[in-house]
Motif scaffolding. Structure first.
Motif, PDB file in Angstrom:
ATOM      1  N   UNK C  73     -77.232  -7.446  20.713  1.00 23.07           N
ATOM      2  CA  UNK C  73     -77.710  -7.353  22.087  1.00 23.07           C
ATOM      3  C   UNK C  73     -79.230  -7.318  22.123  1.00 23.07           C
ATOM      4  N   UNK C 170     -66.827 -12.384  18.597  1.00 25.78           N
ATOM      5  CA  UNK C 170     -66.875 -11.055  19.196  1.00 25.78           C
ATOM      6  C   UNK C 170     -68.273 -10.697  19.671  1.00 25.78           C
ATOM      7  N   UNK C 173     -69.310 -11.983  22.965  1.00 27.28           N
ATOM      8  CA  UNK C 173     -68.844 -11.342  24.195  1.00 27.28           C
ATOM      9  C   UNK C 173     -69.982 -10.639  24.928  1.00 27.28           C
ATOM     10  N   UNK C 174     -71.137 -10.489  24.230  1.00 27.56           N
ATOM     11  CA  UNK C 174     -72.264  -9.806  24.876  1.00 27.56           C
ATOM     12  C   UNK C 174     -73.092 -10.735  25.760  1.00 27.56           C
ATOM     13  N   UNK C 176     -72.542 -12.033  28.431  1.00 25.10           N
ATOM     14  CA  UNK C 176     -72.493 -11.725  29.864  1.00 25.10           C
ATOM     15  C   UNK C 176     -73.705 -10.904  30.294  1.00 25.10           C
ATOM     16  N   UNK C 177     -74.305 -10.149  29.329  1.00 26.10           N
ATOM     17  CA  UNK C 177     -75.406  -9.259  29.699  1.00 26.10           C
ATOM     18  C   UNK C 177     -76.635 -10.027  30.187  1.00 26.10           C
ATOM     19  N   UNK C 184     -65.846 -12.956  29.570  1.00 28.56           N
ATOM     20  CA  UNK C 184     -66.262 -11.584  29.877  1.00 28.56           C
ATOM     21  C   UNK C 184     -67.027 -11.555  31.195  1.00 28.56           C
ATOM     22  N   UNK C 188     -65.980  -9.515  34.664  1.00 29.49           N
ATOM     23  CA  UNK C 188     -66.828  -8.604  35.428  1.00 29.49           C
ATOM     24  C   UNK C 188     -66.954  -9.035  36.884  1.00 29.49           C
ATOM     25  N   UNK C 203     -59.842  -5.435  31.658  1.00 31.75           N
ATOM     26  CA  UNK C 203     -60.378  -5.274  30.301  1.00 31.75           C
ATOM     27  C   UNK C 203     -59.270  -5.394  29.254  1.00 31.75           C
ATOM     28  N   UNK C 206     -58.652  -8.922  28.731  1.00 35.15           N
ATOM     29  CA  UNK C 206     -59.706  -9.472  27.877  1.00 35.15           C
ATOM     30  C   UNK C 206     -59.445  -9.151  26.409  1.00 35.15           C
ATOM     31  N   UNK C 207     -59.078  -7.887  26.160  1.00 32.94           N
ATOM     32  CA  UNK C 207     -58.825  -7.474  24.782  1.00 32.94           C
ATOM     33  C   UNK C 207     -57.698  -8.303  24.185  1.00 32.94           C
ATOM     34  N   UNK C 210     -58.964 -11.814  23.272  1.00 33.13           N
ATOM     35  CA  UNK C 210     -59.766 -11.825  22.046  1.00 33.13           C
ATOM     36  C   UNK C 210     -58.917 -11.541  20.812  1.00 33.13           C
ATOM     37  N   UNK C 211     -57.993 -10.625  20.976  1.00 28.82           N
ATOM     38  CA  UNK C 211     -57.141 -10.252  19.834  1.00 28.82           C
ATOM     39  C   UNK C 211     -56.351 -11.469  19.349  1.00 28.82           C
ATOM     40  N   UNK C 214     -58.585 -14.004  17.625  1.00 26.81           N
ATOM     41  CA  UNK C 214     -58.961 -13.591  16.267  1.00 26.81           C
ATOM     42  C   UNK C 214     -57.816 -13.805  15.289  1.00 26.81           C
TER      43      UNK C 214
END
Lengths: 237, 251, 238
Positions: C73, C170, C173-174, C176-177, C184, C188, C203, C206-207, C210-211, C214
């Motif tokens: 991040x 993974x 996924x950040x 979005x910030x 993601x 939001x 959420x 979302x999990x 991603x799961x 992976x």
């Protein structure tokens, strides 16, 4: 915008970022304190194929490794208050759930994820210690517990240490996501300072520096400790 | 002193031990011979509970145990009376030679440290490693490691030492030093049960030789009886294969 | 528990999938580009680490250490704010370009560091004798790399490459910030449109996404590894 960096702000904010280090380290330490023993115990259930716990550990590890930490944070941050509300309403306790210090959420999330990572670390480390070591220990009359504590674990630890180091560095880095729980750690503190004058480049440079210093120190510390533990592994001729 | 009755052990569908009996008197050196896969090693490992037998009984002086369902306490008691020398040495990698020898004394038997060190040093002297107290296993040759392994067993002063092919993992030029050490401790009256492929050791040192094949004891007797006038066809065949053509026994 | 249901309604999990899944396109696009560019730069970094030039080796190792110590991040924001302001100094205006570009730059930088280590360790796992033998039977050095070293190193590198990809997905996924609307980001938006209710269900969806991704990547790489490891016994035996 191209008037260069604001050096005074850069220096001042470096110390603001630095002031977040204790919280970062505190969360890291608590997560490790929970995850090290728990991860080890669950790794034992994997190694010894203990029926239900083995499967549980497998799914648990798969989930943590398969989902981003930020989403784990979202889930904990959203679900724990719900669960607590349900419980407190049922028993008529008078607890203000939204007053809970965010550091508790940080403890939960990072212990949860680090435990899973360490299960894998310990599992692979334990499998490198040959079965003969345990058998020899039993043969000279040590109990299982003594054999693990004095013979197996010290050897597995040496193998695990570099991976524990990586896990610790990753954990420190992951605490930067504490902003999502309003945890007052390095990143959030510096970012808030930057909000006033839009000095984001400077703030992130400071954060960047603090993490590099912090992680380098941790890596260096682990290397020293590893050298001490490795004393028995002389390069054999 | 040690009496084993009717041991059975299978790995999956493979029956390795099909009812083996064995009696060893105090001070005896008993050698078990047999082709690989005959169950010799498994027998030894079952006696020390490194494998759990499917059935069978063991009498150890006063102590009577069931080899399948022995309690933790009994297992511990038997291991206190026995010592084991492994084919692959299994020295504790994280301990020095001396610590390897004293580990069982200090941690297992609560012998005071100074006393344990004295016993340990004596044991290492006995196997000719007076100059290697502080060496780690990775600094020792295979022969030296196995001698530490033997010292580790001797130091426990057990009622019996179980040897599981102690020289099989060694380079040929290192076998001699280990056999010499074994011979020496045999001469001191130590009770030993030895699984080995070293015919000369069986011939020179053993009081009794047991020939195993296919999970049963085929024949047993003095070295002279087994090597010079074996009765069973399987024993003869085995000896013919492992002994050189013109090998004669002078006993 | 009746109150709990007011806040948590599992049907929201299932109903959010159709809204979320189309945005995987963006996630994949960003991740895919980062992987392509990151692998390319990783290859350059690895050859610097393995080469004879001391300075190049130091630079490459320094780069890897720094990147290893930087949270995604922080790197993301550093790129997001830093790249345009550096560009300003050269008179280039970059403040309006798509956020996806910054995301790709960030994760290219990061993936290059990961890949350089994957490639280096895979290369080092192949014995020198393999190259010498190849040259001795008359292959050119290039042929020796392409026909002998590369196929063996690939097998060693594959699982680590797979792990790197999962890590990248993974960390991605950040994005979005800084305002990227990937899965993601979309999640939001949905939550905001619901006035922050039923966030947990979204959420969890979302999990799950991603799961599953992976696990698919892991399984896929397991299959690839099997396919490519025809000669593996020989590698193990050496």
């Amino acid at each position: 915008m191209s008037d260069g960096l604001n050096y005074k702000f850069l220096v001042d904010t470096f110390f603001v970022a630095l002031s977040g280090v204790p919280i970062t380290l505190f969360v890291t330490a608590v997560a490790l304190l929970v995850a090290l023993p728990l991860g080890f115990l669950l790794a034992l259930t994997r190694i010894n194929q203990i029926p239900i716990l083995n499967t549980f550990s497998q799914v648990y590890v798969s989930f943590v490794r398969g989902t981003p930490i930020i989403i784990q944070i979202f889930i904990v941050y959203a679900s724990v208050p719900l669960i607590l509300t349900a419980i407190t309403e049922k028993y008529n306790w008078n607890i203000k759930i939204y007053d809970i210090n965010p550091i508790w959420y940080a403890f939960i999330v990072f212990s949860f994820s680090t435990t899973a990572i360490l299960i894998e670390v310990f599992r692979s480390a334990l499998s490198t210690v040959s079965k003969g070591q345990l058998e020899a220990a039993q043969a000279v009359g040590l109990t299982n517990f003594q054999a693990y504590r004095r013979i197996v674990i010290p050897q597995a630890l040496v193998v695990a240490l570099p991976n524990i180091c990586t896990a610790t560095v990753n954990l420190i880095k992951a605490t930067s996501l504490g902003y999502a729980m309003s945890l007052q750690e390095i990143t959030l503190k510096a970012k808030v300072a930057a909000n006033v004058g839009y000095n984001y480049v400077e703030a992130y440079l400071d954060i960047f520096l603090v993490y590099i210093i912090l992680c380098s120190l941790v890596e260096y510390g682990f290397k020293l400790y590893e050298k001490r533990l490795r004393k028995y592994q002389y390069v054999s001729s | 002193m040690l009496e084993i009755k009717d041991i059975h052990k299978s790995f999956g569908k493979n029956e390795i031990l099909k009812g083996v009996d064995l009696t060893i008197d105090k001070g005896d050196v008993v050698v078990i011979l047999g082709p690989s896969g005959s169950g010799k090693t498994t027998l030894l490992r079952c006696i020390n509970f490194l494998e759990k037998a499917d059935s069978g009984k063991a009498a150890f002086g006063e102590l009577q145990v069931d080899l399948h369902s022995a309690s933790k306490k009994d297992i511990h008691a038997i291991r206190q009376k026995t010592a084991f020398v492994f084919q692959s040495y299994n020295l504790f990698n994280n301990k020095t030679a001396l610590e390897n020898v004293t580990e069982g004394l200090i941690t297992g038997r609560k012998v005071p440290k100074t006393e344990a060190n004295e016993i340990g040093k004596k044991a290492l002297d006995k196997v000719g490693l007076s100059d290697k107290y502080d060496s780690y296993p990775s600094q020792l040759s295979g022969g030296q490691q196995q001698r530490v392994g033997i010292a580790r067993a001797v130091a426990l002063n057990p009622d019996i030492i179980l040897f599981d092919e102690p020289t099989s993992a060694l380079d040929p030029e290192l076998v001699g030093e280990v056999l010499t050490v074994m011979k020496n401790i045999a001469n001191e009256g130590t009770t030993m049960l030895v699984v080995t492929h070293e015919m000369s050791f069986a011939k020179d040192v053993a009081k009794r030789v047991i020939f195993m094949d296919g999970g049963v004891v085929v024949e047993e007797g003095t070295p002279h009886e087994i090597f010079v006038s074996p009765k069973e066809e399987r024993t003869k065949k085995f000896l013919k294969r492992v002994l050189p053509e013109d090998y004669t026994f002078y006993i | 528990m009746s109150n709990m249901e007011k806040y948590f309604d599992a049907s929201y999990i299932w109903s959010s999938f159709p809204a979320l899944l189309p945005f995987l396109k963006i996630t994949f696009l960003v991740a895919g580009l980062s992987i392509i560019f990151g692998t390319f730069f990783g290859l350059i970094l690895a050859s610097m680490k393995l080469g004879k030039n001391k300075v190049a080796r130091k630079v490459a190792n320094f780069y890897t250490t720094i990147l290893r110590c930087t949270p995604s991040i922080v790197l993301l924001f550093l790129v997001y704010y830093g790249v345009p302001s550096i560009a300003d100094n050269f008179g280039i205006y970059l403040h309006d370009i798509d956020t996806a570009v910054f995301v790709v730059i960030t994760f290219t930088l990061q993936f290059a560091a990961i890949m350089s280590e994957v490639i280096r360790s895979a290369y080092e796992s192949i014995e020198k004798g393999q190259f010498e033998a190849a040259v001795s039977v008359g292959l050119s050095p290039f042929q020796a790399y392409r026909r002998i070293i590369f196929p063996q190193a690939l097998v060693v590198a594959l699982p680590n490459f797979g792990n790197g990809m999962i890590a990248l997905l993974q960390e991605g996924s950040l994005a979005y910030t800084i305002g990227l609307i990937d899965v993601v980001g979309k999640a939001n938006l949905i939550i905001a449109a619901n006035y922050n209710t039923h966030a947990l269900e979204i959420f969890i969806a979302l999990a799950i996404i991603y799961w599953i991704l992976s696990i698919l990547i892991e399984k896929g790489f397991g299959k690839l590894e099997k396919m490519f490891s025809k000669g593996k016994q020989t590698i193990k035996a050496t």
